[in-house]
Write an enzyme that holds these catalytic residues in place. Structure first.
Site, PDB file in Angstrom:
ATOM      1  N   HIS A 194     -34.100  45.400 -30.524  1.00 21.88           N
ATOM      2  CA  HIS A 194     -33.487  45.292 -29.200  1.00 21.88           C
ATOM      3  C   HIS A 194     -34.421  44.605 -28.203  1.00 21.88           C
ATOM      4  CE1 HIS A 194     -31.006  49.166 -30.250  1.00 21.88           C
ATOM      5  NE2 HIS A 194     -30.478  48.085 -30.769  1.00 21.88           N
TER       6      HIS A 194
HETATM    7  C1  LIG Z   1     -30.416  43.792 -37.257  1.00 23.98           C
HETATM    8  C2  LIG Z   1     -29.913  44.110 -35.869  1.00 23.98           C
HETATM    9  C3  LIG Z   1     -29.082  45.193 -35.671  1.00 23.98           C
HETATM   10  C4  LIG Z   1     -28.623  45.480 -34.385  1.00 23.98           C
HETATM   11  N1  LIG Z   1     -27.736  46.496 -34.229  1.00 23.98           N
HETATM   12  C5  LIG Z   1     -27.181  46.714 -33.015  1.00 23.98           C
HETATM   13  C6  LIG Z   1     -26.149  47.677 -32.863  1.00 23.98           C
HETATM   14  O1  LIG Z   1     -25.715  48.323 -33.825  1.00 23.98           O
HETATM   15  N2  LIG Z   1     -25.628  47.876 -31.618  1.00 23.98           N
HETATM   16  C7  LIG Z   1     -26.086  47.188 -30.534  1.00 23.98           C
HETATM   17  O2  LIG Z   1     -25.619  47.446 -29.422  1.00 23.98           O
HETATM   18  N3  LIG Z   1     -27.069  46.261 -30.660  1.00 23.98           N
HETATM   19  C8  LIG Z   1     -27.583  45.978 -31.882  1.00 23.98           C
HETATM   20  N4  LIG Z   1     -28.518  44.995 -32.020  1.00 23.98           N
HETATM   21  C9  LIG Z   1     -28.956  44.252 -30.824  1.00 23.98           C
HETATM   22  C10 LIG Z   1     -27.887  43.320 -30.213  1.00 23.98           C
HETATM   23  O3  LIG Z   1     -27.072  42.756 -31.216  1.00 23.98           O
HETATM   24  C11 LIG Z   1     -28.571  42.248 -29.360  1.00 23.98           C
HETATM   25  O4  LIG Z   1     -29.280  42.876 -28.311  1.00 23.98           O
HETATM   26  C12 LIG Z   1     -27.591  41.249 -28.740  1.00 23.98           C
HETATM   27  O5  LIG Z   1     -26.785  40.678 -29.725  1.00 23.98           O
HETATM   28  C13 LIG Z   1     -28.360  40.159 -27.978  1.00 23.98           C
HETATM   29  O6  LIG Z   1     -27.447  39.229 -27.456  1.00 23.98           O
HETATM   30  P1  LIG Z   1     -27.934  37.873 -26.777  1.00 23.98           P
HETATM   31  O7  LIG Z   1     -26.717  37.180 -26.298  1.00 23.98           O
HETATM   32  O8  LIG Z   1     -29.010  38.156 -25.811  1.00 23.98           O
HETATM   33  O9  LIG Z   1     -28.621  37.026 -27.946  1.00 23.98           O
HETATM   34  P2  LIG Z   1     -28.021  36.519 -29.325  1.00 23.98           P
HETATM   35  O10 LIG Z   1     -26.796  37.267 -29.676  1.00 23.98           O
HETATM   36  O11 LIG Z   1     -29.161  36.531 -30.287  1.00 23.98           O
HETATM   37  O12 LIG Z   1     -27.566  35.031 -29.033  1.00 23.98           O
HETATM   38  C14 LIG Z   1     -28.433  33.934 -28.907  1.00 23.98           C
HETATM   39  C15 LIG Z   1     -27.754  32.714 -29.537  1.00 23.98           C
HETATM   40  O13 LIG Z   1     -28.448  31.557 -29.127  1.00 23.98           O
HETATM   41  C16 LIG Z   1     -28.622  30.694 -30.217  1.00 23.98           C
HETATM   42  N5  LIG Z   1     -29.789  29.865 -29.918  1.00 23.98           N
HETATM   43  C17 LIG Z   1     -31.076  30.251 -29.823  1.00 23.98           C
HETATM   44  N6  LIG Z   1     -31.856  29.197 -29.534  1.00 23.98           N
HETATM   45  C18 LIG Z   1     -31.030  28.137 -29.426  1.00 23.98           C
HETATM   46  C19 LIG Z   1     -31.253  26.774 -29.144  1.00 23.98           C
HETATM   47  N7  LIG Z   1     -32.486  26.282 -28.925  1.00 23.98           N
HETATM   48  N8  LIG Z   1     -30.176  25.933 -29.115  1.00 23.98           N
HETATM   49  C20 LIG Z   1     -28.913  26.405 -29.341  1.00 23.98           C
HETATM   50  N9  LIG Z   1     -28.664  27.704 -29.648  1.00 23.98           N
HETATM   51  C21 LIG Z   1     -29.717  28.553 -29.671  1.00 23.98           C
HETATM   52  C22 LIG Z   1     -28.808  31.646 -31.381  1.00 23.98           C
HETATM   53  O14 LIG Z   1     -28.585  31.013 -32.622  1.00 23.98           O
HETATM   54  C23 LIG Z   1     -27.799  32.728 -31.057  1.00 23.98           C
HETATM   55  O15 LIG Z   1     -26.528  32.423 -31.578  1.00 23.98           O
HETATM   56  C24 LIG Z   1     -29.016  44.680 -33.283  1.00 23.98           C
HETATM   57  C25 LIG Z   1     -29.861  43.594 -33.497  1.00 23.98           C
HETATM   58  C26 LIG Z   1     -30.287  43.292 -34.770  1.00 23.98           C
HETATM   59  C27 LIG Z   1     -31.178  42.094 -34.978  1.00 23.98           C
END
Ligand SMILES: Cc1cc2nc3c(=O)[nH]c(=O)nc-3n(C[C@H](O)[C@H](O)[C@H](O)COP(=O)(O)OP(=O)(O)OC[C@H]3O[C@@H](n4cnc5c(N)ncnc54)[C@H](O)[C@@H]3O)c2cc1C
Length: 505
Positions: free
Chosen positions: A445
């Site tokens: 997280h």
């Molecule tokens: C194994 C695991 C289990 C988890 N389980 C849970 C759970 O059960 N419940 C829960 O609430 N949370 C869970 N989490 C945490 C939660 O999923 C994350 O906190 C959340 O998805 C983060 O969202 P975000 O939009 O910040 O980033 P992300 O969802 O990571 O999105 C970022 C996106 O940007 C893209 N990206 C990155 N750099 C670039 C670039 N230079 N150019 C273009 N695209 C790019 C990536 O490919 C990705 O698609 C878990 C996380 C993991 C890793």
């Protein structure tokens, strides 16, 4: 020249929500750039396969630096790389955190982010299986469901926790925070409901939304103090795309600060050694990295168990207040009951062990994300500095002791053959500290690396605008000013819902 009103970088938990909401206005043109592909794989949809997803060939492949607080071990830091981002590989638990978490955000100077401000956005996103109530919404894109196939060990964990004196909690997102129960999940009809499935898929037919996969953003294009667009690599060459209104970074808590730094926005002391020209000094970019630690009490089972495909494996859990360290929040320690250890064993078949994983809700250790080099294709340096604050260690130890009390109660007790780790000889705090340092992992997280707030280590203001730069926002988990007392997917979706409203109004 490619130009859109809004250019969103990253189609993860936040990016998909934002793209879908902004493109609801037919007058707005939106480009969504994602480094990964479509990811329609069966493994991504089938709940019990999630522990196998982060090792795939197409992944970011991140791991932390050697962690001094973890006996110099490097910890894997999986991040989703596909439409849906990390919501396409996560464990699907739907947990919002507690009211006090958000009131605390507001107290930190973030007007508009208290519980009463954010609850409507949680409700807006939701399609809650249990129906509408003061705590839940229906008719939103994100399916929030009860679990179909909870394992008998998880049910036994809940009953044992109640027998140990904890209250039963039928809804971790309901009236009260503490107690033991089953997690609700982001699943529909037994399959994963990522933000790509929930939000993006229904929006993709809109002519004003342009989704670009395998488009890896390399930097934000700055014209003076104005974000004019981004440069991205399409697999063969570098392309440029312009934003008439705003560039919005939703690349997650690791890649968003990396992109800012590659664009010359960050702490000069961390950019100049790599030859990056400083365009805007902003000390907090990449700082304040916080992640939940996870420490397992590992137990041998009397009988081997097999998860059903609809199982998320870690189905049961608990929140509790610390006896000594509670500081007014609704809970300080979260538990996950996991009948399949290692998790990968649960995904491929039977497992002979279970664990109860303990997580400090609001750890105080802080680390950072920094550049390894000025090469956009280089991995960043991820240093969460796990377990470097004594508060975190005290909570992990208290949690392990509580887990042992629960295991000593029926109906769980008679299902357990023995405690494997840390084991019957590790009873004192010194032995438990050793176990925490040698065995802990994380709960994946990471947040806080573009902290919202005031002061010279804040990166964005309460409107999520990057301080000192026009037409540039950050909308993802990196903006959290303080990690919430639970899992981070639902809060990230809420952040994107609220951001879309702020942008459109
Ligand atoms: C194994 C695991 C289990 C988890 N389980 C849970 C759970 O059960 N419940 C829960 O609430 N949370 C869970 N989490 C945490 C939660 O999923 C994350 O906190 C959340 O998805 C983060 O969202 P975000 O939009 O910040 O980033 P992300 O969802 O990571 O999105 C970022 C996106 O940007 C893209 N990206 C990155 N750099 C670039 C670039 N230079 N150019 C273009 N695209 C790019 C990536 O490919 C990705 O698609 C878990 C996380 C993991 C890793």
């Amino acid at each position: 020249m490619k130009s859109f009103d809004y250019v969103i970088v990253g189609a993860g938990s936040a990016g998909c929500v934002l793209a879908a909401r902004l493109s609801e206005d037919p007058a707005c043109s939106v480009a969504l750039l994602e480094a990964g592909g479509e990811d329609e794989s069966r493994a991504a949809r089938q709940p019990n396969q999630w522990p196998l997803l982060w090792d795939r060939a197409e992944a970011w492949g991140y791991a932390t630096t050697l962690q001094a607080g973890y006996n110099m071990r490097s910890i894997p830091c999986p991040r989703g790389k596909a439409l849906g981002g990390t919501s396409a590989i996560n464990a699907m638990m739907y947990v919002r955190g507690h009211a006090r978490d958000y009131d605390h955000w507001r107290e930190l100077g973030n007007e508009g982010w208290g519980w009463s401000d954010v609850l409507p956005y949680f409700l807006k996103s939701q399609d809650q299986q249990r129906g509408a109530s003061a705590w839940h919404g229906v008719g939103g894109p994100l399916a929030v469901s009860d679990q179909i196939s909870p394992n008998r060990l998880n049910l036994a964990f809940i009953e044992a926790a109640v027998a140990a004196g904890h209250r039963r909690n039928p809804d971790f997102n309901g009236e009260f925070a503490d107690g033991a129960g089953l997690y609700q999940v982001t699943m529909r009809n037994g399959e994963r409901c990522s933000t790509a499935t929930a939000f993006l898929a229904p929006a993709r037919e809109r002519s004003n939304l342009h989704v670009m996969t395998r488009a890896r953003t390399m930097r934000v294009l700055l014209e003076g103090d104005h974000a004019a667009g981004v440069d991205y690599f399409d697999g063969s060459q570098v392309e440029r795309i312009y934003a008439a209104r705003e560039v919005i970074l939703s690349a997650g808590a690791i890649d968003t600060p990396k992109l800012l730094m590659l664009s010359g926005i960050g702490d000069p002391a961390k950019l100049e050694p790599h030859g990056v020209t400083v365009r805007h000094a902003l000390r907090g970019v990449g700082a304040n990295l916080c992640d939940h630690p996870g420490t397992a009490l590992v137990l041998g089972l009397r009988e081997v168990d097999q998860p059903l495909p609809t199982s998320i494996l870690a189905e049961g859990g608990m929140f509790m207040k610390s006896a000594r360290l509670n500081d007014g929040f609704d809970a300080d320690i979260q538990f996950f009951s996991v009948p399949f250890v290692p998790l990968q064993a649960g995904a491929v078949g039977k497992a002979q062990f279970m664990s109860i994983v303990v997580q400090a809700c609001r750890p105080k250790s802080r680390g950072q994300v920094t550049l390894r080099s000025a090469d956009p294709f280089d991995t960043p340096i991820i240093d969460p500095r796990y377990m470097t604050h004594p508060y975190d260690l005290a909570l992990q130890i208290e949690g392990l002791k509580t887990a042992r009390e629960i295991v000593s109660q029926e109906p769980l007790k008679s299902l357990i053959a023995n405690e494997l780790l840390p084991g019957a000889t590790a009873m004192d705090d010194v032995s438990l500290e050793q176990h925490v340092r040698v065995m802990s992992q994380c709960i994946w997280h990471p947040v806080g690396t573009c902290r919202m707030g005031r002061g010279d280590d804040a990166v964005v203001d309460a409107q999520l605008r990057v301080q000192g730069i026009h037409a540039l926002r950050v909308v993802d988990a990196s903006i959290m000013p303080q990690i919430i007392s639970g899992n981070t997917n639902a809060p990230t979706i809420m952040i994107a819902e609220k951001a879309a409203d702020m942008i459109l109004s």
